[in-house]
Design a protein around this motif. Structure first.
Motif, PDB file in Angstrom:
ATOM      1  N   ALA A 309       0.833  -1.211   0.000  1.00 10.03           N
ATOM      2  CA  ALA A 309       0.000   0.000   0.000  1.00 10.03           C
ATOM      3  C   ALA A 309       0.864   1.256   0.000  1.00 10.03           C
ATOM      4  N   VAL A 310       1.993   1.203   0.723  1.00  5.52           N
ATOM      5  CA  VAL A 310       2.924   2.336   0.720  1.00  5.52           C
ATOM      6  C   VAL A 310       3.511   2.518  -0.671  1.00  5.52           C
ATOM      7  N   ASP A 311       3.960   1.419  -1.293  1.00  8.27           N
ATOM      8  CA  ASP A 311       4.551   1.484  -2.637  1.00  8.27           C
ATOM      9  C   ASP A 311       3.543   2.001  -3.662  1.00  8.27           C
ATOM     10  N   ALA A 312       2.273   1.668  -3.468  1.00  8.41           N
ATOM     11  CA  ALA A 312       1.240   2.088  -4.417  1.00  8.41           C
ATOM     12  C   ALA A 312       0.759   3.512  -4.162  1.00  8.41           C
ATOM     13  N   GLY A 313       1.269   4.145  -3.118  1.00  8.88           N
ATOM     14  CA  GLY A 313       0.858   5.504  -2.793  1.00  8.88           C
ATOM     15  C   GLY A 313      -0.482   5.579  -2.092  1.00  8.88           C
ATOM     16  N   GLU A 314      -1.018   4.435  -1.648  1.00  4.04           N
ATOM     17  CA  GLU A 314      -2.305   4.410  -0.949  1.00  4.04           C
ATOM     18  C   GLU A 314      -2.153   4.742   0.532  1.00  4.04           C
ATOM     19  N   LEU A 315      -0.964   4.498   1.079  1.00  2.00           N
ATOM     20  CA  LEU A 315      -0.695   4.721   2.494  1.00  2.00           C
ATOM     21  C   LEU A 315       0.560   5.574   2.641  1.00  2.00           C
ATOM     22  N   PRO A 316       0.462   6.748   3.279  1.00  5.66           N
ATOM     23  CA  PRO A 316       1.646   7.584   3.465  1.00  5.66           C
ATOM     24  C   PRO A 316       2.690   6.875   4.331  1.00  5.66           C
ATOM     25  N   GLU A 317       3.931   6.960   3.915  1.00 10.54           N
ATOM     26  CA  GLU A 317       4.999   6.320   4.681  1.00 10.54           C
ATOM     27  C   GLU A 317       5.096   6.919   6.080  1.00 10.54           C
ATOM     28  N   ARG A 318       4.780   8.208   6.218  1.00  8.31           N
ATOM     29  CA  ARG A 318       4.813   8.840   7.537  1.00  8.31           C
ATOM     30  C   ARG A 318       3.863   8.152   8.495  1.00  8.31           C
ATOM     31  N   ARG A 319       2.686   7.752   7.998  1.00  9.40           N
ATOM     32  CA  ARG A 319       1.716   7.063   8.852  1.00  9.40           C
ATOM     33  C   ARG A 319       2.278   5.735   9.342  1.00  9.40           C
ATOM     34  N   LEU A 320       2.914   4.992   8.444  1.00 12.03           N
ATOM     35  CA  LEU A 320       3.468   3.699   8.834  1.00 12.03           C
ATOM     36  C   LEU A 320       4.576   3.871   9.860  1.00 12.03           C
ATOM     37  N   GLU A 321       5.440   4.868   9.654  1.00 13.47           N
ATOM     38  CA  GLU A 321       6.525   5.108  10.615  1.00 13.47           C
ATOM     39  C   GLU A 321       5.968   5.484  11.987  1.00 13.47           C
ATOM     40  N   SER A 322       4.936   6.313  11.995  1.00 17.62           N
ATOM     41  CA  SER A 322       4.326   6.715  13.259  1.00 17.62           C
ATOM     42  C   SER A 322       3.671   5.512  13.951  1.00 17.62           C
ATOM     43  N   TYR A 323       3.034   4.672  13.184  1.00 15.30           N
ATOM     44  CA  TYR A 323       2.410   3.452  13.704  1.00 15.30           C
ATOM     45  C   TYR A 323       3.452   2.554  14.365  1.00 15.30           C
ATOM     46  N   ARG A 324       4.560   2.333  13.670  1.00 17.38           N
ATOM     47  CA  ARG A 324       5.631   1.508  14.234  1.00 17.38           C
ATOM     48  C   ARG A 324       6.175   2.118  15.524  1.00 17.38           C
ATOM     49  N   LYS A 325       6.378   3.423  15.501  1.00 19.19           N
ATOM     50  CA  LYS A 325       6.947   4.101  16.658  1.00 19.19           C
ATOM     51  C   LYS A 325       6.059   3.957  17.884  1.00 19.19           C
TER      52      LYS A 325
END
Length: 368
Positions: A309-325
């Motif tokens: 989803a990140v690669d497809a531009g459907e999910l912002p990478e910032r959101r994923l990083e914040s989720y992991r953090k």
């Protein structure tokens, strides 16, 4: 012992506007039989609290309900069982909380700190006078969802963003950060949005949260219709303010409902808020259900739907990083208070390290 007709009338007049209902009255029955009276905690100081009872506000000592567990101390918003007479009066117990807003303290013991109890709406105040910190908003939202309250993001000082297009983009950014949460723009100066906010908070108990300088005290005064809370100007350099509010106060609103104003929070540490984090990042959790592996960490695993989803531009990478953090932070907090989980995390880390080394060796064709 049940409440007499005159006592019922006094409760209805004084406590019902503060949230007293039939369910609370049923919970209180054993304490009424002991001759205790109900009241709602409107302010807490060290060792003492102000409690609104049918006879008005009484000053009460909390010595009987000061356990070693900091999450079980009396806090603003609690419904308390207080002695009917005496000087000083004592709080003998408090009713089971329906909701509780808890954060981790800054102490090395990683204790939880309860900020407010029995809250229906968690209002997260965010100033538009400074650049939006979406990560901080996500952090507040995680704690709010975990508390059991319904979050609401209020963007204050909207008059400082006169361009409607720019304001619209800011709102869209916050809405994308807060799925399932209402986002309001409010200006205490012009009155924009205050009628909508007043309607939201008119039912139930609301807690006002945010960092210093977010405009919480000004917003509280607007909702109260009077200058009850002291207001100080935020610094022009970074938009931060000093702690105008130094205690948590429960205040009745003229249009119905009650408001708990809180001091500005410098640190907003998670406290066992895994489900709250999952609620904030619900779209990531939905993608994760389609991952090839049920324990996918969304880092480099094959068949990871989240990374796709990140690669497809459907999910912002910032959101994923914040989720992991936030998940890592929450895991650390839980591990510090749960020895068994701490052991499981260490074992899992060793297994993943061994798998990583094996995969690395395989990629190199077995060469050292």
């Amino acid at each position: 012992m049940s409440f007499s007709a005159s006592q019922q009338a006094s409760l209805a007049h004084t406590l019902v506007p503060l949230g007293w209902d039939d369910a609370w009255q049923a919970e209180f029955t054993p304490y009424a039989e002991q001759g205790l009276v109900p009241g709602r905690v409107v302010r807490v100081d060290r060792g003492q609290c102000d409690v609104m009872t049918a006879d008005g506000v009484v000053r009460a000592d909390t010595a009987f309900v000061t356990p070693h567990d900091p999450l079980r101390v009396i806090c603003t918003g609690d419904w308390a069982a207080v002695e009917s007479a005496g000087n000083p009066r004592y709080v003998k117990a408090y009713l089971p909380r329906r909701t509780a807003f808890v954060r981790s303290t800054s102490s090395q013991r990683s204790e939880g700190q309860i900020l407010a109890a029995n809250v229906d709406h968690a209002i997260i105040a965010v100033s538009l006078a400074v650049e939006l910190d979406l990560g901080r908003i996500e952090r507040f939202l995680a704690l709010a969802w975990e508390s059991g309250a319904q979050p609401l993001v209020v963007l204050t000082k909207a008059d400082l963003v006169p361009d409607p297009v720019t304001l619209g983009y800011l709102v869209q950014d916050v809405e994308a950060t807060a799925p399932g949460v209402q986002v309001l723009t409010v200006s205490s100066l012009t009155g924009e949005g205050t009628d909508v906010l007043s309607a939201v908070v008119s039912g139930g108990t609301s807690v006002l949260l945010g960092i210093s300088g977010a405009g919480k005290s000004t917003l509280a005064n607007t909702l109260l219709g009077a200058d009850v809370m002291e207001v100080q100007e935020a610094r022009e350099v970074d938009g931060k303010g000093r702690h105008t509010t130094t205690t948590r106060n429960l205040l009745a609103l003229p249009g119905g409902g009650v408001l708990i104003d809180t001091p500005g929070l410098r640190g907003v540490g998670l406290w066992d808020a895994e489900s709250g984090v999952g609620q904030v990042f619900s779209e990531i959790e939905e993608y994760a259900e389609r991952c090839r592996f049920h324990d996918c960490a969304h880092v480099a695993e094959p068949g990871c739907a989240v990374l796709a989803a990140v690669d497809a531009g459907e999910l912002p990478e910032r959101r994923l990083e914040s989720y992991r953090k936030l998940l890592r932070e929450n895991q650390r907090i839980v591990a510090k208070t749960d020895a068994r989980l701490r052991s499981e995390i260490r074992r899992d880390w060793r297994l993943k390290s061994a798998e990583g080394r094996a995969n690395y060796a395989a990629k190199r064709g077995g060469r050292s």
